[in-house]
Design an enzyme around this catalytic site. Structure first.
Site, mmCIF file in Angstrom:
data_model
loop_
_atom_site.group_PDB
_atom_site.id
_atom_site.type_symbol
_atom_site.label_atom_id
_atom_site.label_comp_id
_atom_site.label_asym_id
_atom_site.label_seq_id
_atom_site.Cartn_x
_atom_site.Cartn_y
_atom_site.Cartn_z
ATOM 1 N N ASP A 14 0.860 -1.179 0.000
ATOM 2 C CA ASP A 14 0.000 0.000 0.000
ATOM 3 C C ASP A 14 0.898 1.232 0.000
ATOM 4 O O ASP A 14 1.661 1.463 0.942
ATOM 5 C CB ASP A 14 -0.891 -0.007 1.241
ATOM 6 N N CYS A 85 -7.216 0.630 -14.489
ATOM 7 C CA CYS A 85 -7.802 -0.123 -15.600
ATOM 8 C C CYS A 85 -9.264 0.304 -15.757
ATOM 9 O O CYS A 85 -10.095 -0.436 -16.261
ATOM 10 C CB CYS A 85 -7.664 -1.630 -15.400
#
Length: 132
Positions: A14, A85
């Site tokens: 992260d 995406c």
């Protein structure tokens, strides 16, 4: 000539965990953030029935947090590539524009979009690569 990389960090962590890394530490960052995945609907048609603006809105704070940490870790003149995406502007244009506006309000550094060759004046200087 070729450029060698004297320092390289590749991670699947992260990115918000890098908040303690010194600002201005990197020349180039790829910020590939989690998203709704609506850009993969052709490959995974079941996503079409699950997609909603709520999913995109839910991802937006995480995406902005990741991008903010990434941008602050760039040296002046460094480049950050923001990648999803997703095809929707909530997770792309809005995240980038709002994060740049916020950082430019609170920071002494100036954060801006790269002036891409061929972009028209007044346009959002970004590069969108779509699947074939």
């Amino acid at each position: 000539g070729s450029r060698s990389l004297s320092h390289l960090l590749i991670t699947n962590a992260d990115g918000r965990d890098f908040e303690n890394v010194e600002e201005g530490s990197f020349d180039f960052i790829i910020c590939d953030v989690p998203c709704s995945g609506d850009g993969t609907i052709r490959r995974s048609p079941d996503l079409l029935h699950k997609w909603s603006t709520k999913n995109a809105e839910k991802n937006k704070p995480v995406q902005q947090g990741l991008l903010k940490v990434a941008l602050k870790r760039l040296r002046p003149g460094g480049i950050c590539v923001y990648s999803t995406c997703s095809l929707n502007p909530i997770e792309n244009d809005e995240v980038v524009e709002e994060t740049l506006n916020e950082l430019n309000t609170i920071s002494t550094n100036e954060y801006s979009l790269l002036n891409l060759e061929g972009s028209s004046e007044g346009s959002c200087d970004s590069l969108r690569i779509l699947p074939a």
